[in-house]
Scaffold this motif. Structure first.
Motif, mmCIF file in Angstrom:
data_model
loop_
_atom_site.group_PDB
_atom_site.id
_atom_site.type_symbol
_atom_site.label_atom_id
_atom_site.label_comp_id
_atom_site.label_asym_id
_atom_site.label_seq_id
_atom_site.Cartn_x
_atom_site.Cartn_y
_atom_site.Cartn_z
ATOM 1 N N THR A 10 64.917 75.431 37.736
ATOM 2 C CA THR A 10 63.739 76.198 38.112
ATOM 3 C C THR A 10 62.527 75.341 37.768
ATOM 4 O O THR A 10 62.368 74.909 36.625
ATOM 5 C CB THR A 10 63.687 77.537 37.345
ATOM 6 N N LEU A 11 61.693 75.108 38.775
ATOM 7 C CA LEU A 11 60.533 74.241 38.596
ATOM 8 C C LEU A 11 59.252 75.007 38.874
ATOM 9 O O LEU A 11 59.218 75.881 39.739
ATOM 10 C CB LEU A 11 60.601 73.051 39.564
ATOM 11 N N LYS A 12 58.208 74.650 38.164
ATOM 12 C CA LYS A 12 56.878 75.157 38.465
ATOM 13 C C LYS A 12 56.149 74.036 39.195
ATOM 14 O O LYS A 12 56.055 72.917 38.685
ATOM 15 C CB LYS A 12 56.132 75.538 37.189
ATOM 16 N N VAL A 13 55.665 74.352 40.390
ATOM 17 C CA VAL A 13 55.025 73.346 41.235
ATOM 18 C C VAL A 13 53.735 73.902 41.821
ATOM 19 O O VAL A 13 53.569 75.110 41.954
ATOM 20 C CB VAL A 13 55.960 72.904 42.384
ATOM 21 N N GLY A 32 57.556 69.953 46.222
ATOM 22 C CA GLY A 32 58.551 70.163 45.179
ATOM 23 C C GLY A 32 59.967 70.072 45.718
ATOM 24 O O GLY A 32 60.833 69.417 45.134
ATOM 25 N N TYR A 33 60.203 70.715 46.861
ATOM 26 C CA TYR A 33 61.529 70.653 47.478
ATOM 27 C C TYR A 33 61.866 69.236 47.942
ATOM 28 O O TYR A 33 62.991 68.766 47.780
ATOM 29 C CB TYR A 33 61.631 71.628 48.656
ATOM 30 N N LYS A 34 60.886 68.557 48.534
ATOM 31 C CA LYS A 34 61.118 67.187 49.011
ATOM 32 C C LYS A 34 61.450 66.250 47.853
ATOM 33 O O LYS A 34 62.340 65.418 47.950
ATOM 34 C CB LYS A 34 59.901 66.663 49.775
ATOM 35 N N VAL A 35 60.704 66.381 46.764
ATOM 36 C CA VAL A 35 60.942 65.528 45.597
ATOM 37 C C VAL A 35 62.329 65.790 45.023
ATOM 38 O O VAL A 35 63.091 64.851 44.725
ATOM 39 C CB VAL A 35 59.846 65.743 44.528
ATOM 40 N N ALA A 36 62.681 67.056 44.881
ATOM 41 C CA ALA A 36 64.004 67.405 44.347
ATOM 42 C C ALA A 36 65.112 66.880 45.255
ATOM 43 O O ALA A 36 66.125 66.345 44.783
ATOM 44 C CB ALA A 36 64.129 68.909 44.176
ATOM 45 N N LYS A 68 53.664 77.681 41.520
ATOM 46 C CA LYS A 68 54.684 78.548 42.096
ATOM 47 C C LYS A 68 56.008 78.130 41.476
ATOM 48 O O LYS A 68 56.174 76.999 41.051
ATOM 49 C CB LYS A 68 54.723 78.366 43.604
ATOM 50 N N THR A 69 56.937 79.046 41.434
ATOM 51 C CA THR A 69 58.252 78.744 40.885
ATOM 52 C C THR A 69 59.238 78.566 42.038
ATOM 53 O O THR A 69 59.281 79.397 42.941
ATOM 54 C CB THR A 69 58.721 79.889 39.972
ATOM 55 N N ILE A 70 59.984 77.455 41.987
ATOM 56 C CA ILE A 70 61.017 77.214 42.990
ATOM 57 C C ILE A 70 62.321 76.899 42.278
ATOM 58 O O ILE A 70 62.321 76.481 41.118
ATOM 59 C CB ILE A 70 60.651 76.060 43.959
ATOM 60 N N LYS A 71 63.416 77.117 42.971
ATOM 61 C CA LYS A 71 64.732 76.751 42.449
ATOM 62 C C LYS A 71 65.277 75.639 43.319
ATOM 63 O O LYS A 71 65.253 75.729 44.546
ATOM 64 C CB LYS A 71 65.680 77.948 42.467
ATOM 65 N N VAL A 72 65.751 74.576 42.653
ATOM 66 C CA VAL A 72 66.314 73.432 43.366
ATOM 67 C C VAL A 72 67.658 73.080 42.734
ATOM 68 O O VAL A 72 67.927 73.442 41.588
ATOM 69 C CB VAL A 72 65.365 72.210 43.316
ATOM 70 N N LYS A 73 68.460 72.382 43.489
ATOM 71 C CA LYS A 73 69.749 71.943 42.982
ATOM 72 C C LYS A 73 69.779 70.423 43.017
ATOM 73 O O LYS A 73 69.539 69.812 44.062
ATOM 74 C CB LYS A 73 70.879 72.529 43.827
ATOM 75 N N ILE A 74 70.019 69.834 41.861
ATOM 76 C CA ILE A 74 70.114 68.386 41.750
ATOM 77 C C ILE A 74 71.444 68.063 41.098
ATOM 78 O O ILE A 74 71.715 68.506 39.974
ATOM 79 C CB ILE A 74 68.941 67.790 40.930
ATOM 80 N N LEU A 75 72.259 67.322 41.800
ATOM 81 C CA LEU A 75 73.584 66.918 41.327
ATOM 82 C C LEU A 75 74.380 68.136 40.817
ATOM 83 O O LEU A 75 74.892 68.153 39.714
ATOM 84 C CB LEU A 75 73.454 65.835 40.248
ATOM 85 N N ASN A 76 74.398 69.175 41.649
ATOM 86 C CA ASN A 76 75.169 70.401 41.403
ATOM 87 C C ASN A 76 74.663 71.252 40.236
ATOM 88 O O ASN A 76 75.351 72.153 39.796
ATOM 89 C CB ASN A 76 76.655 70.099 41.207
ATOM 90 N N THR A 77 73.476 70.981 39.749
ATOM 91 C CA THR A 77 72.888 71.808 38.696
ATOM 92 C C THR A 77 71.598 72.399 39.239
ATOM 93 O O THR A 77 70.783 71.691 39.822
ATOM 94 C CB THR A 77 72.599 70.971 37.430
#
Length: 99
Positions: A21-24, A30-34, A9-18
């Motif tokens: 798009t991740l495939k998980v 995926g959200y918890k890891v990000a 599945k494709t998710i969008k996460v924000k890490i350090l203001n960036t």
């Protein structure tokens, strides 16, 4: 670890203001890891103000890798203790059965 692309599945996460798009395979994970990576990077950014994002990312990777190695060592120690207990139990059962 191999990612099964047919079940991603494709998710969008924000890490350090960036935004990334991740495939998980597991969205929640995926959200918890990000979120965890973002937290580690923000903590490091506050400890080392003015460092660039790459330096913060490398420091975060090193910290997370150290955590992983420590957990693996704990796991190996527990596994060894369990093996020793099982061997002891097996020896005791053998003694009882040979009486």
């Amino acid at each position: 670890m191999e990612l099964n692309l047919s079940e991603t599945k494709t998710i969008k996460v924000k890490i350090l203001n960036t935004e990334y798009t991740l495939k998980v395979e597991d969205e929640e994970l995926g959200y918890k890891v990000a979120e965890y990576v973002d937290g580690v990077m923000r903590e490091l950014e506050s400890k080392f103000p003015g460092r660039n994002a790459l330096t913060i990312a490398v420091l975060a990777a090193l910290n997370i890798a150290e955590e992983l190695f420590r957990e693996r060592m704990k796991h190996d120690n527990v596994e060894g203790e369990i093996e020793n207990l099982l061997m002891d139990l097996s020896n005791r059962v053998d003694k009882i059965l040979s009486l």
